[in-house]
Design an enzyme around this catalytic site. Structure first.
Site, mmCIF file in Angstrom:
data_model
loop_
_atom_site.group_PDB
_atom_site.id
_atom_site.type_symbol
_atom_site.label_atom_id
_atom_site.label_comp_id
_atom_site.label_asym_id
_atom_site.label_seq_id
_atom_site.Cartn_x
_atom_site.Cartn_y
_atom_site.Cartn_z
ATOM 1 N N HIS A 2 0.018 3.986 6.939
ATOM 2 C CA HIS A 2 -1.284 3.895 7.610
ATOM 3 C C HIS A 2 -1.431 4.951 8.704
ATOM 4 C CE1 HIS A 2 -2.869 -0.285 6.291
ATOM 5 N NE2 HIS A 2 -2.241 0.329 5.325
ATOM 6 N N HIS A 46 4.054 -0.305 -3.224
ATOM 7 C CA HIS A 46 3.986 -1.740 -3.473
ATOM 8 C C HIS A 46 5.199 -2.278 -4.235
ATOM 9 C CE1 HIS A 46 -0.593 -1.935 -2.532
ATOM 10 N NE2 HIS A 46 0.152 -1.631 -1.489
HETATM 11 C C1 HEM Z 1 0.881 -3.930 1.914
HETATM 12 C C2 HEM Z 1 -3.405 -2.484 0.248
HETATM 13 C C3 HEM Z 1 -1.559 1.798 -0.908
HETATM 14 C C4 HEM Z 1 2.642 0.459 1.034
HETATM 15 C C5 HEM Z 1 -0.447 -3.872 1.610
HETATM 16 C C6 HEM Z 1 -1.374 -4.900 1.904
HETATM 17 C C7 HEM Z 1 -2.567 -4.512 1.440
HETATM 18 C C8 HEM Z 1 -2.406 -3.218 0.853
HETATM 19 C C9 HEM Z 1 -3.864 -5.270 1.507
HETATM 20 C C10 HEM Z 1 -1.037 -6.200 2.592
HETATM 21 C C11 HEM Z 1 -1.086 -6.095 4.074
HETATM 22 C C12 HEM Z 1 -0.652 -7.398 4.674
HETATM 23 O O1 HEM Z 1 -1.396 -8.362 4.538
HETATM 24 O O2 HEM Z 1 0.427 -7.455 5.243
HETATM 25 C C13 HEM Z 1 -3.255 -1.223 -0.275
HETATM 26 C C14 HEM Z 1 -4.284 -0.498 -0.952
HETATM 27 C C15 HEM Z 1 -3.767 0.716 -1.283
HETATM 28 C C16 HEM Z 1 -2.414 0.738 -0.806
HETATM 29 C C17 HEM Z 1 -5.677 -1.008 -1.216
HETATM 30 C C18 HEM Z 1 -4.424 1.850 -2.017
HETATM 31 C C19 HEM Z 1 -5.169 1.688 -3.054
HETATM 32 C C20 HEM Z 1 -0.285 1.840 -0.381
HETATM 33 C C21 HEM Z 1 0.528 3.007 -0.308
HETATM 34 C C22 HEM Z 1 1.710 2.621 0.255
HETATM 35 C C23 HEM Z 1 1.622 1.215 0.514
HETATM 36 C C24 HEM Z 1 0.104 4.400 -0.744
HETATM 37 C C25 HEM Z 1 2.921 3.441 0.567
HETATM 38 C C26 HEM Z 1 3.280 4.505 -0.058
HETATM 39 C C27 HEM Z 1 2.551 -0.871 1.341
HETATM 40 C C28 HEM Z 1 3.666 -1.693 1.766
HETATM 41 C C29 HEM Z 1 3.151 -2.968 2.011
HETATM 42 C C30 HEM Z 1 1.747 -2.890 1.731
HETATM 43 C C31 HEM Z 1 5.125 -1.265 1.899
HETATM 44 C C32 HEM Z 1 3.935 -4.212 2.445
HETATM 45 C C33 HEM Z 1 3.861 -4.423 3.916
HETATM 46 C C34 HEM Z 1 4.653 -5.621 4.358
HETATM 47 O O3 HEM Z 1 5.498 -6.100 3.601
HETATM 48 O O4 HEM Z 1 4.432 -6.074 5.490
HETATM 49 N N1 HEM Z 1 -1.099 -2.843 0.975
HETATM 50 N N2 HEM Z 1 -2.147 -0.463 -0.214
HETATM 51 N N3 HEM Z 1 0.399 0.765 0.141
HETATM 52 N N4 HEM Z 1 1.420 -1.636 1.317
HETATM 53 FE FE1 HEM Z 1 -0.339 -1.059 0.483
#
Ligand code: HEM
Length: 758
Positions: free
Chosen positions: A95, A284
């Site tokens: 982010h 993810h």
């Molecule tokens: C978690 C959306 C792309 C890495 C999340 C969460 C959402 C989300 C809604 C949950 C947040 C929460 O409630 O804690 C998206 C969308 C993306 C996207 C819409 C693009 C279409 C990415 C990218 C990465 C990423 C590019 C890294 C390269 C992560 C990680 C988590 C996460 C590691 C887990 C966080 C945790 O465990 O606390 N994402 N994401 N995401 N996202 Fe994404």
């Protein structure tokens, strides 16, 4: 009665410093010239530090060990999911970098702007305040030697590494911002600090009433309408989001629409389809989404939180408010059976199972495998409890979109290929806005040059010195090239630099390559003549050297500008020496990503009175001009002298006479100011658009000159007019030459991270 004497007596409207209404509330259309004066050294308590030296003294391996230990040391005030803070730190780093957009180069991880509003309070950045607070002991230990910006990205890398993912590299060298950035436009909506779900309907400013506008991405009619349009230069489809809504555009739960939004949004961030899939599927593989409480249980974002929250926000009143009660985005669950290690299960399960739309405890749209025998995933906090796997609408998008689907298949069949693709894309994501590789610090900077770094060759020759510089300048002037042509070539090569992502600039001589050599605003015919003359001067000079001294085309382009300005100044009666620092090298076409460079082309450029009406910008030209000045790091006096100088040196892209308020173009003089400030003239718009103006002699009524908004702004805006008066005064001539030359040299040197410190 005593109350009346208190200077802050708390009247109806506030009555204290900084409270609205202020200047901009009264006159919202005034040009905010003061935006050029953000990030002053006085606001930076570390302005006396040499960050490069300090960072280089750190033992990076020791630092990484400290970070990795912290990642598995769960704290009671914010217990780690799966006893591992890694996933939440990856999200923090992503982010931080993900605000970047290629159109103006703003956003990105470079200054850790995530620490300040509005970004720190975006709904999409929910609970990232906790991630940074967990990092404070590390920041405290390393102090001035480690910027927040570097720490955030490095922690993302460490998190990936402890979960067995091979990172591609890390470069330090990011300098923190010390105040919120007010120059970046993030989107048209009002956002009131309330959760996005509450604020998204009806509480935004809608500049396009005939269209459905719930986001920066707008459609005329249905969401799948191909007329969708994401406003330039934005990359996020919704203000306060990093990219796209995980529940689909406008929360519509449609994976196909989501794919369209993802493609547009990631393209704006300079990522192609393969990089996009690698990033989403890669990211993810780790962690989970949080949606165990409804949005109405969540308190205000950090900027709106009460004093006692001490800079943190989103206080959750459900249960303990953390651990198994955590509520961040609203979607609940994990994508994989093992959310703390790198594997291919995200894609395997996405494709192996049918997914059906369900709802999280917080009421968000998400997807669950139809097959009850699909693998489960362990609860993040309750030992022994197993949960269903989860996908977001934006994840299902990768399956339903044919092009994304194909890439997923490739990744599914070749995990090593996928790993490498994610590794490279992560490196690009987190380093995209750092500019020349000379800025990268530390032992983990990869040897390999990457095309998005706009590489320039390393210098392998000795520098020219005073005597050669003098004779080369003479050769250039003797070649018969005009002052106007030489200045235009030098300015065009250097002034596409933008400090936002530190791209562009004279080094590399990309002015001689596609696409820059053919941009209409660079006067391509004239430019190519200049370049061919300079090339032959270069070849002569280099051919005649017995030693290893050489001059590059990039240096000669800049030197040509110096020679021309010295001549123009002499013609006006002042002898000056324009500083020149050799050492630039020449890039080749293979080192130049044409598509990516085309983004650097200004849509409108006040320095050259270049105003492209076709773009359909509704923004007044002087506002885009201010934007360019800000990207060049100019202050108001520098902006003023450069514009005035360029006008009298005949620098309009089409040799038009707008703003060329002089009878002796090509001579460096203060004539621009004389006319601008004189009451002998009146200024009359040529038509209703108020873009072009005639300047009439009040006595005769004759049209003496013509001008654009980008000329007259220096006389109409109060702040700029006061600066213009300094140079238009009788004692202003010498000061003008001196200040012009200094500002000119600054622009020529903007990209020279090979010789200057940040
Ligand atoms: C978690 C959306 C792309 C890495 C999340 C969460 C959402 C989300 C809604 C949950 C947040 C929460 O409630 O804690 C998206 C969308 C993306 C996207 C819409 C693009 C279409 C990415 C990218 C990465 C990423 C590019 C890294 C390269 C992560 C990680 C988590 C996460 C590691 C887990 C966080 C945790 O465990 O606390 N994402 N994401 N995401 N996202 Fe994404």
């Amino acid at each position: 009665e005593n109350l009346a004497q208190c200077p802050f007596r708390g009247t109806r409207v506030g009555g204290a410093m900084g409270k609205s209404p202020q200047l901009d509330d009264w006159w919202p259309n005034r040009l905010q010239v003061e935006l050029l004066h953000q990030e002053q050294p006085v606001a930076n308590p570390l302005s006396d530090e040499n960050y490069k030296e300090a960072f280089n003294k750190i033992d990076l391996q020791e630092l990484k060990k400290d970070i990795k230990a912290m990642l598995v040391d769960s704290k009671d005030w914010w217990p780690a999911d799966y006893n591992n803070y890694g996933p939440q730190m990856i999200r923090m780093a992503w982010h931080s970098a993900g605000t970047y957009r290629i159109a103006d180069g703003r956003g990105g991880a470079g200054q850790a702007l995530q620490r300040f509003g509005p970004i720190n309070s975006w709904w999409d950045n929910g609970n990232i305040d906790k991630s940074r607070r967990l990092l404070w002991p590390i920041k405290q230990k390393y102090g001035a030697s480690l910027s927040w910006a570097d720490l955030i990205v490095l922690t993302g890398n460490c998190a990936l590494e402890i979960m067995n993912f091979p990172t591609f590299g890390f470069g330090g060298g990011r300098r923190d911002a010390w105040e919120p950035d007010r120059s970046t436009y993030w989107g048209p909506e009002f956002w009131n600090g309330k959760p996005f779900k509450e604020s998204k309907v009806g509480e935004y400013y809608d500049g396009h009433p005939e269209e459905m506008v719930t986001q920066n991405l707008r459609w005329k009619g249905e969401p799948s309408d191909p007329n969708r349009d994401l406003e330039n230069p934005l990359a996020a489809t919704h203000q306060a989001l990093i990219y796209v809504n995980p529940e689909g555009p406008g929360g519509n739960g449609e994976p196909k629409d989501s794919a369209m939004a993802i493609r547009e949004s990631f393209k704006r961030m300079a990522m192609n389809d393969e990089e996009t899939v690698a990033l989403i599927a890669g990211g993810h593989a780790f962690g989970k989404s949080h949606g165990m409480a409804s949005a109405d249980k969540i308190g205000p974002a950090p900027e709106a939180a009460p004093m006692q929250a001490m800079g943190m926000g989103w206080q959750n009143s459900e249960g303990t408010g953390f651990g198994k009660y955590t509520m961040t985005n609203g979607i609940e669950g994990s994508w994989t059976p093992d959310p703390t290690s790198w594997d291919n299960n995200y894609l395997i399960n996405l494709f192996k199972f049918e997914w059906e739309k369900t709802e999280s405890p917080a009421g968000a749209i998400q997807w669950t495998p139809k097959d009850p025998n699909a693998p489960k995933t362990p609860d993040a906090h309750e030992e022994g409890k197993m949960n269903d796997l989860m996908m977001m609408t934006s994840d299902i998008a990768l399956k339903v979109d044919p092009a994304y689907n194909e890439i997923c298949q490739k990744f599914l069949n070749d995990f090593e290929y996928f790993t490498n693709a994610f590794s490279k894309a992560w490196y690009k994501l987190t380093h995209r806005d750092m500019g020349p590789k000379d800025r990268y610090l530390g032992p983990e900077v990869p040897e390999e040059d990457l095309i998005w770094q706009d590489p320039v060759p390393k210098r392998d020759f000795d520098l020219i010195e005073e005597a050669e510089i003098t004779s080369l300048k003479q050769n250039i002037l003797d070649s018969g090239l005009s002052v106007s042509a030489l200045v235009s070539a030098a300015w065009s090569s250097a002034a596409i630099y933008r400090d936002s992502d530190k791209r562009g600039g004279a080094n590399g001589a990309r002015i001689a390559l596609e696409p820059q050599n053919n941009w209409d605003l660079n006067r391509p015919d004239e430019l190519n003549k200049v370049l061919s003359t300079l090339r032959s001067i270069k070849d002569d000079f280099n051919g005649n050297q017995s030693g290893n001294k050489r001059v590059s085309l990039a240096d000669l382009v800049v030197l040509g500008g110096c020679a021309a300005i010295e001549k123009a100044s002499k013609d006006g009666g002042f002898d000056v020496n324009v500083p020149f620092t050799p050492g630039r090298t020449d890039a080749i076409a293979e080192q130049t990503d044409v598509e990516s460079f085309d983004w650097l082309k200004p849509v409108s450029d006040g320095f050259k009175n270049y105003h492209n009406d076709k773009v359909g910008y509704n923004i007044p030209a002087e506002r885009i001009f201010l934007d360019r000045a800000q990207l060049l790091t100019l202050n108001a006096p520098e902006w003023t002298v450069l514009t005035a100088g360029l006008r009298v040196l005949d620098q309009n892209f089409d040799h038009s006479k707008h703003g060329v308020f002089t009878d002796r173009p090509g001579t460096l003089s203060t004539d621009f100011f004389k006319v601008l400030l004189s009451m002998d003239y009146e200024w009359v718009p040529q038509n209703d658009r108020e873009m072009l103006f005639d300047i009439r002699d009040r006595e005769t009524g004759n049209i003496k000159y013509t001008a654009t908004r980008c000329d007259l702004i220096f006389g109409s805006n109060a702040q700029l007019r006061n600066i213009a008066e300094v140079y238009g005064a009788d004692d202003g001539k010498e000061r003008f030459i001196k200040d012009f030359v200094k500002a000119w040299d600054k622009v020529m040197m903007l990209d020279r991270y090979d010789v200057k410190d940040d």
